[in-house]
Design an enzyme around this catalytic site. Structure first.
Site, PDB file in Angstrom:
ATOM      1  N   CYS A   2       0.890  -1.074  -0.035  1.00 50.10           N
ATOM      2  CA  CYS A   2      -0.172   0.080  -0.108  1.00 50.10           C
ATOM      3  C   CYS A   2       0.812   1.291   0.069  1.00 50.10           C
ATOM      4  O   CYS A   2       1.918   1.309   0.450  1.00 50.10           O
ATOM      5  CB  CYS A   2      -1.053  -0.005   1.254  1.00 50.10           C
ATOM      6  N   ARG A  27       4.129  -0.241  -4.648  1.00 48.82           N
ATOM      7  CA  ARG A  27       3.923  -0.744  -3.483  1.00 48.82           C
ATOM      8  C   ARG A  27       2.493  -1.534  -3.009  1.00 48.82           C
ATOM      9  O   ARG A  27       2.141  -2.144  -2.468  1.00 48.82           O
ATOM     10  CB  ARG A  27       3.755   0.368  -2.257  1.00 48.82           C
ATOM     11  N   TRP A  79      -2.537  -2.947  -1.466  1.00 47.45           N
ATOM     12  CA  TRP A  79      -2.372  -4.366  -1.658  1.00 47.45           C
ATOM     13  C   TRP A  79      -3.095  -4.938  -0.844  1.00 47.45           C
ATOM     14  O   TRP A  79      -2.800  -4.757   0.476  1.00 47.45           O
ATOM     15  CB  TRP A  79      -0.888  -4.666  -1.431  1.00 47.45           C
ATOM     16  N   ASN A 105      -1.991   2.555   5.591  1.00 47.23           N
ATOM     17  CA  ASN A 105      -1.060   1.532   5.134  1.00 47.23           C
ATOM     18  C   ASN A 105      -0.532   0.828   6.456  1.00 47.23           C
ATOM     19  O   ASN A 105       0.255   1.393   7.393  1.00 47.23           O
ATOM     20  CB  ASN A 105       0.286   1.985   4.457  1.00 47.23           C
ATOM     21  N   GLY A 106      -1.041  -0.396   6.700  1.00 41.02           N
ATOM     22  CA  GLY A 106      -0.630  -1.053   7.820  1.00 41.02           C
ATOM     23  C   GLY A 106      -1.407  -2.215   8.265  1.00 41.02           C
ATOM     24  O   GLY A 106      -2.219  -2.459   7.180  1.00 41.02           O
ATOM     25  N   GLU A 480      17.451 -18.511  -6.253  1.00 41.74           N
ATOM     26  CA  GLU A 480      17.234 -17.175  -6.575  1.00 41.74           C
ATOM     27  C   GLU A 480      16.583 -17.250  -8.257  1.00 41.74           C
ATOM     28  O   GLU A 480      15.784 -16.592  -8.490  1.00 41.74           O
ATOM     29  CB  GLU A 480      18.374 -16.239  -6.694  1.00 41.74           C
ATOM     30  N   LYS A 484      12.757 -16.100  -9.216  1.00 33.64           N
ATOM     31  CA  LYS A 484      12.477 -15.024 -10.135  1.00 33.64           C
ATOM     32  C   LYS A 484      11.641 -15.829 -11.134  1.00 33.64           C
ATOM     33  O   LYS A 484      10.640 -14.637 -11.780  1.00 33.64           O
ATOM     34  CB  LYS A 484      13.798 -14.645 -11.050  1.00 33.64           C
ATOM     35  N   GLU A 487       7.901 -15.733  -9.680  1.00 33.86           N
ATOM     36  CA  GLU A 487       7.309 -14.666  -9.471  1.00 33.86           C
ATOM     37  C   GLU A 487       6.710 -13.844 -10.602  1.00 33.86           C
ATOM     38  O   GLU A 487       5.618 -13.417 -10.503  1.00 33.86           O
ATOM     39  CB  GLU A 487       8.412 -13.739  -8.949  1.00 33.86           C
ATOM     40  N   HIS A 503      18.783 -37.987  -5.098  1.00 31.65           N
ATOM     41  CA  HIS A 503      18.097 -38.331  -3.916  1.00 31.65           C
ATOM     42  C   HIS A 503      16.802 -38.166  -3.961  1.00 31.65           C
ATOM     43  O   HIS A 503      15.843 -38.032  -3.004  1.00 31.65           O
ATOM     44  CB  HIS A 503      18.666 -37.498  -2.789  1.00 31.65           C
ATOM     45  N   LYS A 602       5.764  -4.869  -3.610  1.00 37.05           N
ATOM     46  CA  LYS A 602       7.104  -4.745  -2.939  1.00 37.05           C
ATOM     47  C   LYS A 602       6.808  -4.361  -1.657  1.00 37.05           C
ATOM     48  O   LYS A 602       5.460  -3.822  -1.069  1.00 37.05           O
ATOM     49  CB  LYS A 602       7.562  -3.450  -4.026  1.00 37.05           C
TER      50      LYS A 602
HETATM   51  C1  F6R Z   1      11.717 -11.507  -4.909  1.00 37.51           C
HETATM   52  C2  F6R Z   1      11.747 -10.413  -3.792  1.00 37.51           C
HETATM   53  C3  F6R Z   1      11.234 -10.818  -2.546  1.00 37.51           C
HETATM   54  C4  F6R Z   1      12.035 -10.055  -1.314  1.00 37.51           C
HETATM   55  C5  F6R Z   1      11.421 -10.227  -0.078  1.00 37.51           C
HETATM   56  C6  F6R Z   1      12.372  -9.445   1.049  1.00 37.51           C
HETATM   57  O1  F6R Z   1      12.056 -10.954  -6.052  1.00 37.51           O
HETATM   58  O2  F6R Z   1      11.715  -9.359  -4.015  1.00 37.51           O
HETATM   59  O3  F6R Z   1      11.758 -12.108  -2.184  1.00 37.51           O
HETATM   60  O4  F6R Z   1      13.533 -10.288  -1.409  1.00 37.51           O
HETATM   61  O5  F6R Z   1      10.200  -9.883   0.143  1.00 37.51           O
HETATM   62  O6  F6R Z   1      12.383  -8.031   0.952  1.00 37.51           O
HETATM   63  P1  F6R Z   1      13.070  -6.855   1.630  1.00 37.51           P
HETATM   64  O7  F6R Z   1      14.487  -7.209   0.859  1.00 37.51           O
HETATM   65  O8  F6R Z   1      12.668  -5.420   0.960  1.00 37.51           O
HETATM   66  O9  F6R Z   1      13.277  -7.165   2.934  1.00 37.51           O
END
Ligand code: F6R
Length: 607
Positions: A2, A27, A79, A105-106, A480, A484, A487, A503, A602
């Site tokens: 948010c 956000r 969000w 936001n919260g 990782e 990606k 996601e 295994h 994010k």
């Molecule tokens: C994946 C991604 C998330 C963040 C995770 C932690 O691409 O962006 O997995 O890495 O939510 O976020 P931060 O680094 O902001 O604590």
């Protein structure tokens, strides 16, 4: 999660709020809304979808020309946490008498109890959100004093909040407050702003007040009054943030998506981060001298950065290092004392799971260091020390440049600590640094040749599942790479330790599942070749990441992606880049909204 924005001044509020929300859209982007105050009337428009959908709604309304005259208002991009994605659940919310409007936001923990009590007293609710409870509570406490009613409300709610509130009767101010969710006031000339992050304020001002937990502020056209929740006035600590932001811009420029821009920016952000961090602050090295155990806590991509760095800390400093998913750590029985160092890693500095793990360990009086990309974020403020990564704002939801920035910061810290603890000689320290300083140019070489990467992405776009394999320090990179792809391409992917697939996971191998194997030079190379043979023997379709010196593989596998050679300890920083690009191109071939993947946002500010 948010974004909130507010404006009070002499200009037309609507277009300024729209621009602010557009910057904050990363956000949360499932619904949005704006409330403006005009002639003691609150006008609200909300819509499901992103800010463009909201703009369409405004353009198609009769009262648009009236509303656009307003000079104060608040906006929100959501969000969803409490209640699904509907217009009713979108913010701003109003109380049932329509006296106040709020953006929030919260997450409020005791909203159900409060709602239940108010429902006994004729209060009506039209959404499933916790935020609607806050605005009704403000109305309940209102006795003609706007500040008092917000203050009382905040004293009765538990949880996290950044709020902006309008009052119909009091049309010369906005009240805002924060606890555990970010909120910044922007100071302009005959105008003031509030926003969830710096980027939304930068087009208007460099003068900002970073609200602290428990702050509550009144924003007027020409004034800001800041108080503690108990009503005690505070002096305004106005930061000129021009010195704290770097030259990485938050515009998309020539790139189609922020994610692509951010992947390409790594050639600069890596350099910028190591230039700023080469000399770890002496007080940090001093306090870490007697450390006997390191715990690294983080989530998602940041957690994988932690997994990579474990090898650096153990090799350079000889300190046993454990990496934990932050949301799990709070249940652990880890023995933490003054000889324990906690490192938390977070791009946003807001992630609730990481923050809560940090607060959990703070009670145990150990030293904590935050590796963080966001200036004055909660995590950076609450840790004993902060090491900022200098990557600029990361807007694409999938983290890319922040990840390599975290790796650089952690590598340098481990190296400098190793030297200080005399586990590394001066010569070794210099040799490692020499290799590190070449990394940015090597990233540039990878970015310059994406032909095979695009071909692979075309194949992936037709697949249901992909395996990513890596050994030793590249196992986290396999994790990782898989994250990606999940996601943004919404394709199932699994990261495995290469040696582990026999295994169990080997049972999945057939012609249909692509297997990306990280097979760059190092102590793992020979074993990895053997594992590739095992996959080939089962008709697996192998794609290998390798160095040009090892072209022995070329003829016998599906595809090869060449990465420049470096020492194995630094290879994760290079190997991750093609994997970021594969995920990006796969998602674009599938026509997905790369920067705003479904269901995600994010900054994950809920646990
Ligand atoms: C994946 C991604 C998330 C963040 C995770 C932690 O691409 O962006 O997995 O890495 O939510 O976020 P931060 O680094 O902001 O604590």
């Amino acid at each position: 999660m948010c974004g909130i924005f507010g404006y009070i001044g002499k200009r037309k509020a609507l277009s300024i709020i729209f621009k602010g929300l557009k910057k904050l859209e990363y956000r949360g982007y499932d619904s949005a809304g704006i409330a403006v105050l005009l002639d003691h009337k609150i006008h609200i428009k909300k819509s499901v979808g992103n800010i463009d959908a909201l703009a369409d709604k405004f353009n198609n309304t009769k009262d648009n020309s009236i509303i656009s005259k307003a000079t104060l208002g608040i906006g929100h991009t959501r969000w969803a946490t409490h209640g699904n994605v509907t217009v009713n659940n979108a913010h701003p919310h109003v109380d049932y008498k329509k006296n106040f409007s709020i953006v929030h936001n919260g997450a409020i923990d005791n909203y159900n109890e409060l709602k239940h009590d108010m429902q006994q007293n004729e209060y009506k609710f039209y959404s499933q959100t916790d935020s609607e409870v806050i605005v009704n509570l403000i109305n309940q406490y209102y006795n003609g004093d706007f500040f008092y009613s917000v203050q009382q409300t905040l004293l009765h709610i538990n949880g996290s909040y950044a709020i902006g509130v309008l009052c119909k009767q009091d049309n010369n101010k906005i009240i805002c407050a924060r606890k555990d969710s970010p909120l910044i006031i922007g100071i302009g000339n005959e105008e003031n702003f509030l926003a969830s992050d710096i980027s939304a304020l930068l087009p208007y001002t460099n003068k900002m007040i970073f609200l602290e937990n428990g702050d509550i502020a009144e924003l007027y056209v020409n004034n800001v009054i800041l108080k503690k929740l108990n009503g005690q006035q505070k002096t305004l600590n106005i930061c000129d943030i021009s010195n704290n932001i770097n030259n990485i811009s938050s515009n998309k420029k020539k790139y189609k998506h922020f994610m692509l821009k951010e992947i390409y920016e790594q050639q600069y952000t890596i350099k910028q981060t190591y230039e700023k961090l080469l000399d770890t602050h002496d007080s940090i090295l001093q306090i870490c001298y007697n450390i006997k155990k390191i715990y690294i806590l983080a989530c998602g991509t940041a957690y994988y950065a932690g997994l990579v760095s474990k090898f650096w800390f153990e090799q350079f400093t000889n300190i046993p290092t454990e990496v934990n998913i932050a949301s799990e750590f709070i249940y652990s029985n880890a023995i933490i004392n003054q000889n324990t160092l906690i490192i938390v890693i977070s791009q946003s500095g807001e992630t609730a799971d990481t923050l809560s793990a940090l607060r959990f360990i703070k009670r145990k009086k150990c030293t904590s260091i935050a590796v963080c990309n966001t200036f004055k974020s909660n995590i950076s403020l609450e840790a004993t020390y902060v090491m900022y990564t200098y990557c600029g704002l990361e807007i694409g939801v999938a983290s890319t440049k922040a990840f390599t920035g975290q790796l650089i910061a952690l590598f340098i810290f481990a190296l400098n600590l190793g030297l200080r603890r005399k586990q590394l000689t001066d010569i070794q320290h210099k040799e490692y640094l020499k290799e590190l300083l070449q990394i940015a140019d090597k990233v540039k070489i990878i970015l310059g040749n994406t032909i095979n990467i695009k071909k692979i992405a075309r194949i992936f776009a037709r697949k249901k599942s992909v395996l990513y394999l890596g050994r030793y320090i590249n196992y986290p990179i396999a994790l990782e790479g898989a994250l990606k792809l999940k996601e943004i391409a919404y394709i199932h992917a699994e990261g495995c330790a290469t040696g582990e697939i026999k295994h169990g996971t080997l049972a999945l191998i057939d012609r249909t599942i692509p297997v990306i194997v990280i097979a760059t030079n190092g102590i793992t190379y020979k074993k990895t070749l053997l594992n590739i043979e095992e996959i080939k023997a089962r008709n697996g379709f192998v794609i290998a990441l390798q160095n040009e010196t090892n072209n022995v593989l070329i003829k016998r596998i599906g595809f090869t992606i060449y990465v420049p050679e470096t020492i194995e300890l630094l290879s994760p920083i290079l190997n991750v880049v093609p994997l970021q690009l594969i995920a990006y191109y796969t998602a674009t071939f599938l026509k997905h909204n790369v920067d705003q993947p479904r269901n995600l946002a994010k900054s994950v500010t809920v646990e």
